[in-house]
Write an enzyme that holds these catalytic residues in place. Structure first.
Site, PDB file in Angstrom:
ATOM      1  N   THR A 192      39.719  78.131 -13.416  1.00 25.28           N
ATOM      2  CA  THR A 192      38.532  77.873 -14.131  1.00 25.28           C
ATOM      3  C   THR A 192      37.693  76.720 -13.748  1.00 25.28           C
ATOM      4  O   THR A 192      38.165  75.723 -13.261  1.00 25.28           O
ATOM      5  CB  THR A 192      38.845  77.829 -15.604  1.00 25.28           C
ATOM      6  OG1 THR A 192      38.700  79.109 -16.003  1.00 25.28           O
ATOM      7  CG2 THR A 192      38.128  76.942 -16.441  1.00 25.28           C
ATOM      8  N   GLY A 247      35.010  75.183 -24.532  1.00 23.20           N
ATOM      9  CA  GLY A 247      35.537  75.917 -23.394  1.00 23.20           C
ATOM     10  C   GLY A 247      36.912  75.392 -23.048  1.00 23.20           C
ATOM     11  O   GLY A 247      37.244  74.257 -23.383  1.00 23.20           O
ATOM     12  N   SER A 299      39.902  73.548 -12.386  1.00 19.85           N
ATOM     13  CA  SER A 299      40.126  73.344 -10.958  1.00 19.85           C
ATOM     14  C   SER A 299      38.824  73.168 -10.185  1.00 19.85           C
ATOM     15  O   SER A 299      38.775  72.425  -9.212  1.00 19.85           O
ATOM     16  CB  SER A 299      40.926  74.512 -10.387  1.00 19.85           C
ATOM     17  OG  SER A 299      40.273  75.738 -10.666  1.00 19.85           O
ATOM     18  N   CYS A 323      35.726  76.322  -4.731  1.00 16.98           N
ATOM     19  CA  CYS A 323      37.021  76.407  -5.429  1.00 16.98           C
ATOM     20  C   CYS A 323      37.577  77.832  -5.397  1.00 16.98           C
ATOM     21  O   CYS A 323      36.908  78.773  -5.841  1.00 16.98           O
ATOM     22  CB  CYS A 323      36.860  75.950  -6.878  1.00 16.98           C
ATOM     23  SG  CYS A 323      38.385  76.076  -7.830  1.00 16.98           S
ATOM     24  N   THR A 355      37.677  79.801  -8.851  1.00 15.74           N
ATOM     25  CA  THR A 355      36.418  79.969  -9.572  1.00 15.74           C
ATOM     26  C   THR A 355      35.653  81.132  -8.956  1.00 15.74           C
ATOM     27  O   THR A 355      35.468  81.170  -7.743  1.00 15.74           O
ATOM     28  CB  THR A 355      35.576  78.673  -9.486  1.00 15.74           C
ATOM     29  OG1 THR A 355      36.335  77.592 -10.012  1.00 15.74           O
ATOM     30  CG2 THR A 355      34.276  78.798 -10.246  1.00 15.74           C
TER      31      THR A 355
END
Length: 194
Positions: A18, A62, A141, A176, A179
């Protein structure tokens, strides 16, 4: 010769996921998240919902980390918001106290990013409640990449909050592994229009 093969303990598998990003600009507050959930080196979900409204749509929250842990924390934060009449700082501090002292909560592996019309807070499993100095904050991340991009766009562009969030998430997704580009963006209601 016989080689012993150690069985992999699935309870040690880390769920990595995420990027969650919050941006405030021009009276607008938004939170963005990607949709990818990864188990070890496999993508298991691409359109997860990681941002939700709480307390009569006045608070956005979140999560990054283990999903079941995050849902447990969502429920507890929502209960604290109800108890403290929507005061995000008070609810976050009380949740932080519980998170730090409760034996079960201490084992939860998640981070929360929460924002209301005035505050942006990062809540960690160590019981930390951090209010960043900037108008942007990120966890997960891909959080550092999205945060760096958002800071640059805040300083050097005329984009609005939602556009900054979207462009920053695109940059994070391009860097990332955890992601993706299945973005969800939610906006807080403008306090001036209430």
């Amino acid at each position: 010769m016989v080689l012993a093969v150690k069985k992999k303990d699935s309870s040690n598998e880390k769920i990595r996921a995420t990027t969650i990003l919050s941006v405030r600009k021009g009276g607008q507050g938004v939170m963005a998240a990607d949709g990818q959930v990864t188990l070890e080196n496999t993508i298991v979900k691409q359109k997860a919902k990681k941002v939700r409204f709480m307390y009569n749509d006045q608070v956005l929250v979140g999560f990054a980390g283990a999903t079941a842990d995050a849902f447990s924390l969502f429920e507890r934060l929502e209960a604290k918001l109800e108890k403290y009449n929507g005061s995000l700082p008070r609810a976050a501090v009380e949740l932080g106290k519980d998170w730090r002292t409760d034996k079960i909560l201490r084992r939860l592996e998640a981070l929360l990013l929460a924002m209301d019309s005035e505050h942006t807070l990062i809540l960690s499993g160590n019981g930390d409640v951090i209010e960043p100095d900037e108008e942007v904050a990120a966890i997960g991340s891909g959080g550092p990449y999205a945060l760096a991009a958002a800071r640059a766009l805040m300083a050097h562009s005329t984009l609005d909050a939602k556009s900054i969030a979207m462009e920053s998430m695109k940059i994070a997704a391009s860097i990332c592994l955890y992601t993706n580009e299945e973005f969800e963006v939610k906006s807080l209601p403008n306090p001036e229009k209430r």
